[in-house]
Design a protein around this motif. Structure first.
Motif, PDB file in Angstrom:
ATOM      1  N   ARG A   1       2.880   3.866  -5.450  1.00 16.23           N
ATOM      2  CA  ARG A   1       3.965   3.923  -5.590  1.00 16.23           C
ATOM      3  C   ARG A   1       4.468   3.713  -7.317  1.00 16.23           C
ATOM      4  NH1 ARG A   1       5.609   1.192  -1.093  1.00 16.23           N
ATOM      5  NH2 ARG A   1       6.253  -0.629  -2.152  1.00 16.23           N
TER       6      ARG A   1
ATOM      7  N   GLU B   1       1.850  -0.038  -2.633  1.00 19.02           N
ATOM      8  CA  GLU B   1       2.714  -0.408  -3.797  1.00 19.02           C
ATOM      9  C   GLU B   1       2.111  -0.066  -5.064  1.00 19.02           C
ATOM     10  OE1 GLU B   1       3.608  -4.811  -5.392  1.00 19.02           O
ATOM     11  OE2 GLU B   1       4.378  -4.415  -3.475  1.00 19.02           O
TER      12      GLU B   1
ATOM     13  N   TYR C   1      -1.269 -10.461   0.788  1.00 16.09           N
ATOM     14  CA  TYR C   1      -1.434  -9.049   0.269  1.00 16.09           C
ATOM     15  C   TYR C   1      -3.001  -8.580   0.258  1.00 16.09           C
ATOM     16  CZ  TYR C   1       2.340 -10.288  -2.768  1.00 16.09           C
ATOM     17  OH  TYR C   1       3.390 -10.673  -3.520  1.00 16.09           O
TER      18      TYR C   1
END
Length: 240
Positions: free
Chosen positions: A148, A145, A108
């Motif tokens: 979102r 992410e 990540y």
């Protein structure tokens, strides 16, 4: 020392949050390849399958093309003196790959600029290693992410995500390890919906509309623009 936790009946999976610092350089060319920045620091946090951190990694990296850019020194605090004795790119990448290990891993970062740096610099410096394909195939843009989760299209800076929440930034900003530690904490929180709602309530309230009402951000855009700053996810500000 690495503490490894295995879950009964399932494969062991690691999650690694990565943050890089790069130095701007005069653009270098080698055939059809070009390089405009070099890696100068790697910071990473290794988490188990439950997103509990259990190991950290940090190294400086000696650049090959020129001295440190004055603006990058001001931003990161990384000087030429700090890089004396640091491994060159190839050696740093091999050491980092050894720390990552052979376990199944998801990687990540806050934006995709870090994986692009790994791949571009490796191609330019003709460094080949299995870790590059592992990272490329298992990389998650946590900035996207996170957006979102907030229900927004725009991307915000890491410092904004931390500042707007009930969470205190750990360490100095624009140091690779500190940025990785703080991003890993937000990632861990995002995997616990109840805790995420509690800790991130201030920023969630900004973006989530009440029933038949605008959000606070909609009602007071100029105020929150001044607080949150420019919400563009540019390469230079990916880990601000």
């Amino acid at each position: 020392m690495c503490i490894k936790t295995y879950e009964k009946g399932s494969a062991f999976v690691n999650h690694i949050m990565i943050d890089l610092e790069m130095n701007k350089i005069d653009r270098q060319y080698r055939g059809d390849k070009k390089l405009s920045s070099e890696l100068i620091e790697i910071g990473a946090v290794k988490m188990n399958s439950k997103f509990v951190p259990f190991d950290r990694y940090q190294t400086y990296v000696m650049p090959s093309f020129g001295k440190m850019n004055s603006k990058i020194i001001e931003l990161t605090g990384i000087t030429d003196a700090k890089l004396v004795g640091a491994p060159v790119f190839e050696d740093a990448m091999k050491d980092f790959a050894e720390w990552i290990g052979d376990e199944e891993t998801t990687f990540y970062s806050w934006s995709m600029s870090d994986i692009r740096q790994f791949l571009n610099e490796s191609a330019f410096k003709e460094f080949e290693h299995p870790i590059l394909n592992r990272m490329k195939d298992n990389w998650v843009d946590f900035q996207e992410e996170y957006s979102r989760l907030l229900g927004i299209e725009k991307k915000i800076k890491l410092s904004q995500a931390v500042m707007a929440a009930d969470y205190e930034f750990t360490g100095a900003q624009h140091t690779a390890l500190a940025d990785a530690v703080n991003t890993a904490e937000i990632l861990r929180l995002s995997k616990n919906p109840e805790e995420f709602e509690r800790v991130m309530k201030p920023v969630l309230d900004l973006f989530r509309p009440a029933k038949k009402q605008n959000t606070l951000l909609d009602m007071c855009p100029e105020f929150f623009q001044s607080v949150l700053g420019d919400m563009s996810g540019s390469h230079e500000e990916h880990n601000d």
